[in-house]
Structure formats: C-alpha cells, structure tokens
Scaffold this active site. Structure first.
Site, short mmCIF file in Angstrom:
data_model
loop_
_atom_site.label_atom_id
_atom_site.label_comp_id
_atom_site.label_asym_id
_atom_site.label_seq_id
_atom_site.Cartn_x
_atom_site.Cartn_y
_atom_site.Cartn_z
N LYS A 53 18.20 -0.02 10.94
CA LYS A 53 17.14 0.71 10.23
C LYS A 53 17.33 2.22 10.41
O LYS A 53 17.17 3.00 9.47
CB LYS A 53 15.76 0.28 10.77
N GLN A 97 8.83 -2.42 16.13
CA GLN A 97 9.75 -3.55 15.98
C GLN A 97 9.17 -4.78 16.68
O GLN A 97 8.79 -4.73 17.84
CB GLN A 97 11.13 -3.18 16.56
N ASP A 120 5.30 -0.80 7.36
CA ASP A 120 5.66 -2.22 7.45
C ASP A 120 4.64 -3.09 6.69
O ASP A 120 4.88 -4.28 6.48
CB ASP A 120 5.71 -2.66 8.91
#
Ligand code: NDP
Length: 286
Positions: A53, A97, A120
């Site tokens: 990422k 994460q 997200d």
C-alpha cells in the site's frame, strides 16, 4: 463458451494513473494527499500488505505516513494516535491495518477514526451512508469490484446478483452497492440452505468466502459473470480464489482470475478514496 478474463491488474493500473493525475492537480493547489498507515504488531502478511500500500501510494503521488507500533501497544495508546491523526490537518486518510492484536477492540478503534478520513470505509457512518444509498467512502474491495463490472460493461439493473459471504469488509458492502445499482441481490453465507442452487440462478456471482475452489463450474449458469474475491493458499501452496477457475470459465461470460483479479483493485481504490478525501476535506478542485 470462452470466458472474457477481467484483468484487474490492468484496470488497477488505469485507476492508479487517474489517481496520479488527480493528485498532481491537487498538488498544484498546494494540497498533497496524505495517507496515514497504522500497523500494530508483527504479523508478516500484514507487513506485506502495508508495504504494498505504501509503495502504491508513493507511485500514485499520495504521500504515505507509516506508523509502526509494537504488538504490546495498548488500546488507549492506539486511540491516542488515531486522535492525533484525526486532528492533523495534513492527514487526509487513515488506514488501520487489520487484524489488530486480540487485546485491542477493532470496532472501537475503527469507530474512533474521523469519518471524513475513513478511506477504508469501515466506520459505522461510512457503512450507514452506503446503506442509505448515499455513499461517501466505500470499502476498497467492493469498490474495486464495481469498477471491474463497470469496465466490463456488465448491466446491473434488474440483474440477479448472488454474493457469497457477508463480512463487513466485503460481502455486506458488496450487496449494498449492487442493490444501490438496482440489481436484485441474494446475500449467502455459511447457513444458506442450498448454495449451489442459489448460485445457479445468478447473472452475477461475487464469491468472498475464503474457501479455495468452493464454487464449482456446474454452479455457474451459462453466460454469468463471476467475480472471485477469495485469496487463499491451495493444497499445492499456490494462491487461488474461492472459485474453481478452469471449470467456471467454461460456463461464465466473464471471470476474474486469482491473482491479478480483484486483489490489485483493492489497493487502487484505497488510493482513489484517499484522493477523494483530500479533495473533499480541502474543498480543492480536481
Ligand atoms: P470472512 O471470514 O470475514 O467472511 C467469510 C464469509 O464467508 C462469512 O460471511 C461466512 O459465513 C461465509 N462462509 C464461510 N464458509 C462458507 C461456506 N461453506 N458456505 C457459504 N458461506 C461461507 O472473510 P472476508 O470477507 O474478510 O474475506 C473473504 C475472502 O476474500 C478471503 O479469501 C479473503 O482473503 C479475501 N479477501 C480478498 C481481498 C482482496 O483484495 N481481493 C480483500 C479482502 C478479503 P458466516 O457469516 O455465516 O460465518
């Protein structure tokens, strides 16, 4: 029937190029889209995802800010970091994460993210807006699937879509997006009575279950579109999806491979969400 292969790697490159163009334009307004990436602990798979990422962000003109915290980090310490990222005017997007260590309540942490930085799309406000049909941040994997369907020219209105898996990360937002696009959606899970029968009626199948090759070729109606979200290790140690690809490709009109299908789209859409966030938060023109 020879299935069209939906090339997620190629489409992701196009999305990233568009993101790069938008980031460059924002930079000319003095806005540098910035993504804070928070990794707690030393899970090797998570470290690989974070690295991918971070690299993709850099390449697309999005500045990544890495925050690596030890496994022993307390929930309170993590919440303090989230709070400081929320208040940092230079940070446009915050990514925590997953999975977090077991001693940290992930729902609590995700819910503490400023919803305007929730790239997200997992904050209850983001998911609520999606459920209301006026999405702001859409979770990256389902957003990527919608891009793939759009790019392949798949008509959604009135189509019968069957989604396998009801996770908050993939299945549920996927079902909402398809429903918002006027598909008729059936959301299946581990208690669904006759899964093959449900799948056989589908014009569009999205599999997000986490079981290698579970969806067999004879479940796929001739001419259906098959999207395989699964990323699994097969018995041969190779990466494989939730769909028995070779079998399904004999019936499908179009199908995503694993790897190079949905996977690359997920990261591209994270960057897309980050540039969206930068633009909305700063009120800057695209
Ligand atoms: P979860 O484990 O959170 O959810 C799995 C879902 O599948 C659950 O709803 C579960 O049902 C359902 N399920 C499990 N077994 C069966 C079965 N035998 N029959 C029917 N339904 C079943 O997984 P995720 O949604 O997070 O991920 C799914 C897959 O997608 C994984 O392979 C993951 O690696 C992959 N993935 C890929 C991404 C990408 O970028 N391509 C991103 C995210 C995930 P129930 O709710 O009843 O338990």
């Amino acid at each position: 029937m020879t299935a069209m292969v939906l090339d997620g790697a190629a489409l992701a490159a196009e999305v990233r190029a568009t993101v790069h163009g938008r980031a460059t334009q924002l930079a000319s307004h003095g806005v540098v889209p910035t993504l804070a990436v928070v990794l707690v602990g030393d899970d090797p798979a998570s470290a690989v995802y974070v690295k991918a990422k971070t690299k993709a962000a850099q390449d697309a003109g999005v500045t990544p800010r890495d925050h690596r915290l030890p496994h022993a980090t307390t929930e309170r310490e993590l919440l303090t970091l989230v709070d400081s990222l929320n208040r940092d005017p230079h940070v446009d997007g915050i990514l925590i994460q997953m999975p977090l260590p077991a001693h940290i309540n992930a729902d609590l942490v995700l819910g503490a993210i400023d919803p305007t930085k929730d790239v997200d799309g997992l904050h209850p406000i983001s998911l609520g807006l999606l459920a209301q049909g006026r999405p702001r941040f859409v979770p990256c994997t389902p957003r990527g699937v919608m891009h793939l369907l759009d790019h392949a020219g798949v008509a959604l209105e009135g189509a019968r879509a069957v989604v396998l898996g009801r996770s908050v990360l993939v299945g549920k937002p996927m079902a909402l997006l398809l429903s918002n696009a006027n598909a008729t959606v059936v959301l299946c899970h581990s208690r669904t009575r006759d899964l093959p029968d449900e799948v056989r009626r589908a014009d569009i199948v999205v599999a997000a279950v986490g079981r290698p090759g579970m969806v067999r070729g004879d479940w796929i109606r001739d001419g259906a579109v098959v999207i395989d979200v699964g990323i699994n290790r097969g018995t041969d140690g190779k990466l494989c999806g939730d769909v028995a690809y070779a079998e399904a490709a004999q019936h499908a009109r179009a199908i995503t491979p694993v790897p190079k299908g949905v996977g690359p789209m997920t990261i591209a859409c994270l960057l897309e969400n980050t540039v969206d966030a930068a633009q909305r938060r700063r009120g800057a023109g695209a």
